[in-house]
Write an enzyme that holds these catalytic residues in place. Structure first.
Site, PDB file in Angstrom:
ATOM      1  N   CYS A  51      -0.112  -8.263   8.270  1.00 21.01           N
ATOM      2  CA  CYS A  51       0.015  -7.214   7.247  1.00 21.01           C
ATOM      3  C   CYS A  51       0.022  -5.825   7.884  1.00 21.01           C
ATOM      4  CB  CYS A  51      -1.120  -7.318   6.245  1.00 21.01           C
ATOM      5  SG  CYS A  51      -1.172  -8.879   5.340  1.00 21.01           S
ATOM      6  N   ARG A 128       3.610 -12.842   0.545  1.00 21.51           N
ATOM      7  CA  ARG A 128       4.399 -11.650   0.864  1.00 21.51           C
ATOM      8  C   ARG A 128       5.600 -11.576  -0.083  1.00 21.51           C
ATOM      9  NH1 ARG A 128       1.831 -10.192   5.419  1.00 21.51           N
ATOM     10  NH2 ARG A 128       0.903 -11.914   6.583  1.00 21.51           N
TER      11      ARG A 128
END
Length: 226
Positions: A51, A128
């Site tokens: 991330c 995601r």
């Protein structure tokens, strides 16, 4: 009681689910982005390595998105305090400021509305997921990645320009299309038009497969010139 996992997720060309939420830049709602493109993207958790690489890439391309009339908005089910601590850590450790807001969604309401939580991956973390929302508030594209693999921000820039080009010129874009390349002419809808396609002046291969140059925008004339 309906199982939350069976809730309807957004569909392409339909209105994006409305939201109002606390973010690292204050309260934001979907209505704040009317008239602009918006990329709303979720990440599994703050203070995680993959991330972090994505946030660094989004931050590095932020001005390129803005030049295309597009804003960025992140989201995870972490708290606003966690987001703020992580953003400060990124600035301290990597020397990069995160210029876009990140939504605090500890209730997971927005994550569920957008189908960002996938039971096969996790019951508590967002995958995601990335949503391209146009200036009218409609979902135009959705991209889902697993929690283990990072996204390509360059591909999102490419897709954004492709969507805008299709809207502007009524053309489709082929695989891997980049600005400046030829686009696809929609296939003819009648036998007469199919017969005439070879003489229409396109880069012609067959009646259903033709390309054309994209008209270039003419520069605005300065006042006082002819």
């Amino acid at each position: 009681m309906e199982n939350v996992w069976n809730a309807r997720i957004p569909r392409i060309n339909e209105p994006a689910p409305e939201f109002t939420a606390r973010t690292t830049h204050g309260v934001r709602s979907l209505q704040d982005y009317r008239g602009k493109w918006l990329i709303l993207f979720s990440h599994p958790a703050d203070f995680t390595p993959v991330c972090t690489t994505e946030f660094l890439a989004f931050a590095g391309s932020y001005e390129r998105f803005r030049k295309l009339g597009c804003e960025l908005l992140g989201l995870s089910v972490d708290s606003n305090y966690s987001h703020l601590a992580w953003i400060r850590n990124i600035k301290e450790k990597f020397g990069v400021e995160i210029p876009f807001p990140v939504i605090d969604d500890v209730s997971m309401r927005i994550a569920h509305d957008y189908g960002m939580i996938q039971p096969g991956a996790s019951d508590t973390s967002t995958v995601r997921a990335t949503f391209f929302i146009d200036p009218e508030g409609k979902v135009r594209a959705m991209v889902y990645y697993p929690m283990t693999n990072g996204r390509s921000v360059e591909e999102f820039l490419r897709l954004l320009e492709a969507l805008q080009t299709s809207d502007r010129h009524g053309l489709a874009t082929p695989e891997g299309w980049r600005p400046g390349e030829k686009a696809m002419v929609p296939p003819p809808a009648t036998a007469k038009d199919a017969e005439a396609r070879a003489r229409a002046g396109y880069d012609y291969t067959d009646w259903y497969f033709s390309k054309t140059e994209i008209p270039q925008a003419q520069p605005k004339k300065k006042r006082g010139t002819r």
